[in-house]
Design an enzyme around this catalytic site. Structure first.
Site, PDB file in Angstrom:
ATOM      1  N   LYS A  80      52.168  17.873  42.077  1.00  0.00           N
ATOM      2  CA  LYS A  80      50.733  18.137  42.042  1.00  0.00           C
ATOM      3  C   LYS A  80      50.155  17.762  43.404  1.00  0.00           C
ATOM      4  CE  LYS A  80      47.661  19.494  38.857  1.00  0.00           C
ATOM      5  NZ  LYS A  80      47.852  20.584  37.892  1.00  0.00           N
ATOM      6  N   GLY A 177      33.571  21.471  27.173  1.00  0.00           N
ATOM      7  CA  GLY A 177      33.872  22.038  28.479  1.00  0.00           C
ATOM      8  C   GLY A 177      34.062  23.543  28.355  1.00  0.00           C
ATOM      9  N   GLY A 179      34.775  26.014  31.011  1.00  0.00           N
ATOM     10  CA  GLY A 179      35.269  26.683  32.197  1.00  0.00           C
ATOM     11  C   GLY A 179      35.972  27.979  31.838  1.00  0.00           C
ATOM     12  N   VAL A 181      39.137  28.796  31.324  1.00  0.00           N
ATOM     13  CA  VAL A 181      40.113  28.747  30.233  1.00  0.00           C
ATOM     14  C   VAL A 181      39.389  28.596  28.898  1.00  0.00           C
ATOM     15  CG1 VAL A 181      42.043  27.489  29.225  1.00  0.00           C
ATOM     16  CG2 VAL A 181      41.932  27.802  31.703  1.00  0.00           C
ATOM     17  N   ALA A 182      38.441  27.697  28.835  1.00  0.00           N
ATOM     18  CA  ALA A 182      37.725  27.459  27.577  1.00  0.00           C
ATOM     19  C   ALA A 182      36.957  28.697  27.136  1.00  0.00           C
ATOM     20  CB  ALA A 182      36.788  26.274  27.723  1.00  0.00           C
ATOM     21  N   TYR A 183      36.413  29.446  28.077  1.00  0.00           N
ATOM     22  CA  TYR A 183      35.718  30.683  27.718  1.00  0.00           C
ATOM     23  C   TYR A 183      36.686  31.644  27.030  1.00  0.00           C
ATOM     24  CZ  TYR A 183      33.100  35.046  27.935  1.00  0.00           C
ATOM     25  OH  TYR A 183      32.474  36.210  27.598  1.00  0.00           O
TER      26      TYR A 183
END
Length: 346
Positions: A80, A177, A179, A181-183
């Site tokens: 990372k 949240g 963002g 991905v969540a959408y």
């Protein structure tokens, strides 16, 4: 600043501190393991309060990528990187090209990709200086839809294990949240018939989900207290902690955020409370699976990527069953599975 004695260090193979005076770059690259292949994990840009916070973040995320890639059965190790600074203020072509040169110096031991506050366009700028990046437009592209799909399948697996069905009709899901991905996750859930309760620090993001999917907006701190079936943490990590656990009424925790447990012991606490937890690095592996197919010998196809992502359902089903059999929290079972794969190979 201590590094080697941090619990999160966990025998990292390499930790590189990077700087470039001209561009203002300050970054850290962590390579946890290359046993299964080159370390792969995204780059995150964040305005950390102090350098120690950046070190802690990159070490824990890097180790998490080792486990995520192993459980997803990918020929990747774990790594990372973090760029320190406010993404709204310091982004520039010069900065990302400087970071690309730092990646090049690692000679392929680590491949970067997009993560929090980093876009495919930013990765393309890195690519001007190095080929050690993944997730480029025109190749595998934006991984968010695949992460969303895998998270949705993970919630289905949790429903199947806990309730014996995969029917979302009447299922209430609290999504924290909103963002990219969540959408996508909200879209899958709404299409399946779930009732959504959502929150975010960004009112525009809330309004979009409310308007598109008929979700109910709630306050940032109210999300934990809702009488829902599923709590889906999809923001930053550590939201499952001593303060929130007594408030959570959901019987399933399954979301796309990284490092959802503030501490390992919290996994056992929620198990004893009767909450089924889908370990974060298992359920949110869809994005890295999609990125892998950019490197596949036969070339990238959406079909191959989706088929692999669909394996998340079976992996979580195995983890849930082993957890029940061994009377051990699901995150520890996931760690054991990852360690078995790392030890024995894919």
């Amino acid at each position: 600043m201590a590094v080697f004695n941090q619990v999160e260090f966990d025998n990292h193979e390499q930790v590189v501190f990077c700087s470039d005076k001209e561009s203002g770059l300050k970054a850290i690259i962590a390579v946890h393991s290359t046993k299964l292949g080159p370390a792969v994990g995204g780059c995150r840009m964040w305005d950390y309060a102090k350098d120690e916070d950046a070190v802690y973040d990159v070490l824990r995320l890097s180790k998490g990528m080792t486990y995520k890639n192993a459980v997803a059965r990918l020929p990747f190790g774990g790594g990372k990187s973090v760029i320190i600074g406010n993404a709204k203020e310091i982004k520039s072509e010069q900065l990302f090209r400087a970071f690309g040169r730092q990646l090049e110096r690692l000679n392929g031991s680590y491949y970067s990709a997009e993560d929090v506050n980093i876009t495919c366009a930013d990765v393309a700028l890195m690519n001007k200086e190095t080929n050690y990046v993944l997730g480029l437009e025109g190749k595998s592209g934006n991984p968010s839809p695949f992460t969303a799909y895998g998270t949705f399948l993970g919630i289905k697996a949790a429903l199947q294990h806990q309730r014996g069905h995969q029917d979302f009709s009447g299922i209430k899901v609290a999504v924290q949240g909103l963002g990219a991905v969540a959408y996508g996750l909200c879209q899958h859930l709404a299409d399946a018939g779930a009732k959504l309760f959502v929150t975010d620090i960004n009112q525009v993001a809330i309004d979009r989900v409310v308007n598109d999917f008929g979700a109910t907006a709630v306050g940032i701190d109210d999300i934990y207290d809702l009488d829902v079936d599923v709590y889906a943490p999809c923001a930053l990590g550590a939201t499952i902690n001593d303060d929130t656990i007594p408030r959570i009424r959901a019987t399933i925790i399954a979301g796309c955020a990284n490092n959802q447990l503030a501490q390992s012991r919290h996994g056992e606490i929620i198990r004893e409370k009767g909450i089924l937890y889908a370990p974060d690095y298992v359920i949110n592996a869809g994005g890295i699976i999609n990125v892998y197919y950019e490197t596949a010998p036969e070339g990238y196809t959406v079909e191959a990527s989706n088929k692999h992502v669909e394996g998340i359902f079976n992996t979580l089903t195995e983890i849930f069953s082993r957890s029940e059999k061994d009377q051990k929290s699901t995150h520890l079972i996931a760690d054991e599975l990852a360690q078995e794969i790392i030890q024995n190979g894919l």
